[in-house]
Design a protein around this motif. Structure first.
Motif, PDB file in Angstrom:
ATOM      1  N   THR A 101      88.728  29.315 -90.613  1.00  0.00           N
ATOM      2  CA  THR A 101      88.933  28.062 -91.349  1.00  0.00           C
ATOM      3  C   THR A 101      89.193  28.349 -92.822  1.00  0.00           C
ATOM      4  O   THR A 101      90.085  27.769 -93.436  1.00  0.00           O
ATOM      5  CB  THR A 101      87.727  27.126 -91.176  1.00  0.00           C
ATOM      6  OG1 THR A 101      87.517  26.887 -89.785  1.00  0.00           O
ATOM      7  CG2 THR A 101      87.948  25.802 -91.888  1.00  0.00           C
ATOM      8  N   ALA A 102      88.433  29.297 -93.394  1.00  0.00           N
ATOM      9  CA  ALA A 102      88.637  29.670 -94.800  1.00  0.00           C
ATOM     10  C   ALA A 102      90.002  30.320 -94.990  1.00  0.00           C
ATOM     11  O   ALA A 102      90.705  30.027 -95.970  1.00  0.00           O
ATOM     12  CB  ALA A 102      87.529  30.610 -95.264  1.00  0.00           C
ATOM     13  N   GLN A 103      90.395  31.198 -94.067  1.00  0.00           N
ATOM     14  CA  GLN A 103      91.697  31.853 -94.177  1.00  0.00           C
ATOM     15  C   GLN A 103      92.841  30.852 -94.059  1.00  0.00           C
ATOM     16  O   GLN A 103      93.798  30.903 -94.825  1.00  0.00           O
ATOM     17  CB  GLN A 103      91.841  32.923 -93.088  1.00  0.00           C
ATOM     18  CG  GLN A 103      90.958  34.116 -93.298  1.00  0.00           C
ATOM     19  CD  GLN A 103      90.947  35.066 -92.105  1.00  0.00           C
ATOM     20  OE1 GLN A 103      91.386  34.714 -91.013  1.00  0.00           O
ATOM     21  NE2 GLN A 103      90.439  36.264 -92.324  1.00  0.00           N
ATOM     22  N   HIS A 104      92.727  29.931 -93.103  1.00  0.00           N
ATOM     23  CA  HIS A 104      93.770  28.923 -92.904  1.00  0.00           C
ATOM     24  C   HIS A 104      93.924  28.045 -94.140  1.00  0.00           C
ATOM     25  O   HIS A 104      95.038  27.767 -94.592  1.00  0.00           O
ATOM     26  CB  HIS A 104      93.443  28.074 -91.686  1.00  0.00           C
ATOM     27  CG  HIS A 104      94.422  26.971 -91.433  1.00  0.00           C
ATOM     28  ND1 HIS A 104      95.708  27.215 -91.008  1.00  0.00           N
ATOM     29  CD2 HIS A 104      94.324  25.627 -91.587  1.00  0.00           C
ATOM     30  CE1 HIS A 104      96.359  26.080 -90.903  1.00  0.00           C
ATOM     31  NE2 HIS A 104      95.549  25.094 -91.246  1.00  0.00           N
ATOM     32  N   GLU A 105      92.814  27.630 -94.709  1.00  0.00           N
ATOM     33  CA  GLU A 105      92.839  26.763 -95.900  1.00  0.00           C
ATOM     34  C   GLU A 105      93.424  27.526 -97.079  1.00  0.00           C
ATOM     35  O   GLU A 105      94.203  26.975 -97.862  1.00  0.00           O
ATOM     36  CB  GLU A 105      91.415  26.266 -96.203  1.00  0.00           C
ATOM     37  CG  GLU A 105      91.365  25.097 -97.170  1.00  0.00           C
ATOM     38  CD  GLU A 105      91.328  25.542 -98.622  1.00  0.00           C
ATOM     39  OE1 GLU A 105      91.657  24.716 -99.480  1.00  0.00           O
ATOM     40  OE2 GLU A 105      90.966  26.703 -98.891  1.00  0.00           O
ATOM     41  N   SER A 106      93.115  28.813 -97.192  1.00  0.00           N
ATOM     42  CA  SER A 106      93.631  29.628 -98.277  1.00  0.00           C
ATOM     43  C   SER A 106      95.152  29.787 -98.158  1.00  0.00           C
ATOM     44  O   SER A 106      95.882  29.668 -99.139  1.00  0.00           O
ATOM     45  CB  SER A 106      92.967  31.000 -98.259  1.00  0.00           C
ATOM     46  OG  SER A 106      93.534  31.844 -99.224  1.00  0.00           O
ATOM     47  N   HIS A 107      95.628  30.015 -96.934  1.00  0.00           N
ATOM     48  CA  HIS A 107      97.070  30.138 -96.701  1.00  0.00           C
ATOM     49  C   HIS A 107      97.775  28.813 -96.939  1.00  0.00           C
ATOM     50  O   HIS A 107      98.889  28.774 -97.448  1.00  0.00           O
ATOM     51  CB  HIS A 107      97.358  30.640 -95.283  1.00  0.00           C
ATOM     52  CG  HIS A 107      96.935  32.061 -95.053  1.00  0.00           C
ATOM     53  ND1 HIS A 107      97.313  33.089 -95.845  1.00  0.00           N
ATOM     54  CD2 HIS A 107      96.128  32.590 -94.099  1.00  0.00           C
ATOM     55  CE1 HIS A 107      96.792  34.209 -95.406  1.00  0.00           C
ATOM     56  NE2 HIS A 107      96.045  33.938 -94.340  1.00  0.00           N
ATOM     57  N   ARG A 165      96.987  26.522 -99.101  1.00  0.00           N
ATOM     58  CA  ARG A 165      97.102  26.277-100.541  1.00  0.00           C
ATOM     59  C   ARG A 165      98.209  27.119-101.166  1.00  0.00           C
ATOM     60  O   ARG A 165      98.869  26.699-102.091  1.00  0.00           O
ATOM     61  CB  ARG A 165      95.774  26.585-101.244  1.00  0.00           C
ATOM     62  CG  ARG A 165      94.783  25.451-101.107  1.00  0.00           C
ATOM     63  CD  ARG A 165      93.631  25.632-102.049  1.00  0.00           C
ATOM     64  NE  ARG A 165      92.849  26.785-101.634  1.00  0.00           N
ATOM     65  CZ  ARG A 165      91.998  27.437-102.401  1.00  0.00           C
ATOM     66  NH1 ARG A 165      91.821  27.080-103.645  1.00  0.00           N
ATOM     67  NH2 ARG A 165      91.312  28.463-101.961  1.00  0.00           N
ATOM     68  N   LYS A 166      98.410  28.347-100.646  1.00  0.00           N
ATOM     69  CA  LYS A 166      99.435  29.243-101.183  1.00  0.00           C
ATOM     70  C   LYS A 166     100.843  28.819-100.772  1.00  0.00           C
ATOM     71  O   LYS A 166     101.786  29.018-101.496  1.00  0.00           O
ATOM     72  CB  LYS A 166      99.179  30.690-100.726  1.00  0.00           C
ATOM     73  CG  LYS A 166      97.971  31.309-101.348  1.00  0.00           C
ATOM     74  CD  LYS A 166      97.787  32.709-100.814  1.00  0.00           C
ATOM     75  CE  LYS A 166      96.505  33.315-101.362  1.00  0.00           C
ATOM     76  NZ  LYS A 166      96.222  34.617-100.766  1.00  0.00           N
ATOM     77  N   GLY A 167     100.953  28.283 -99.538  1.00  0.00           N
ATOM     78  CA  GLY A 167     102.261  27.992 -98.973  1.00  0.00           C
ATOM     79  C   GLY A 167     102.777  26.677 -99.344  1.00  0.00           C
ATOM     80  O   GLY A 167     103.830  26.309 -99.617  1.00  0.00           O
TER      81      GLY A 167
END
Length: 84
Positions: free
Chosen positions: A74-80, A82-84
């Motif tokens: 969930t943290a990785q998905h949210e981080s990606h 925000r970047k994309g």
């Protein structure tokens, strides 16, 4: 455990978590009384060993309990996102 977490349910908590360590205790119980009769040897061919997670995570804000992997993903998905 060295990965950022984000609660998959409340979606806001990134800091407060309870790590729940699971330790399987293989036993034989008396079917009538429920009393533990003996500890089962892990090499016993008639006893399937525990294959679940060693650690589960509980959100310290909303209380949901799930796998550590779900909090990490969930943290990785949210981080990606925000970047994309």
């Amino acid at each position: 455990m060295e990965n950022p977490y984000l609660c998959p349910v409340c979606g806001t908590n990134r800091m407060r978590f309870n790590l729940i360590e699971q330790k399987a205790r293989p036993v034989k119980k008396d079917p009538r009384t429920g009393e533990i009769m003996e500890e089962v040897d892990r090499a016993d061919p008639l006893h399937i060993p525990y294959r679940g997670e060693d650690v589960r995570v509980q959100c310290g804000v909303c209380g949901v309990v799930d796998t550590e992997e779900r909090f990490i993903k969930t943290a990785q998905h949210e981080s990606h996102a925000r970047k994309g």
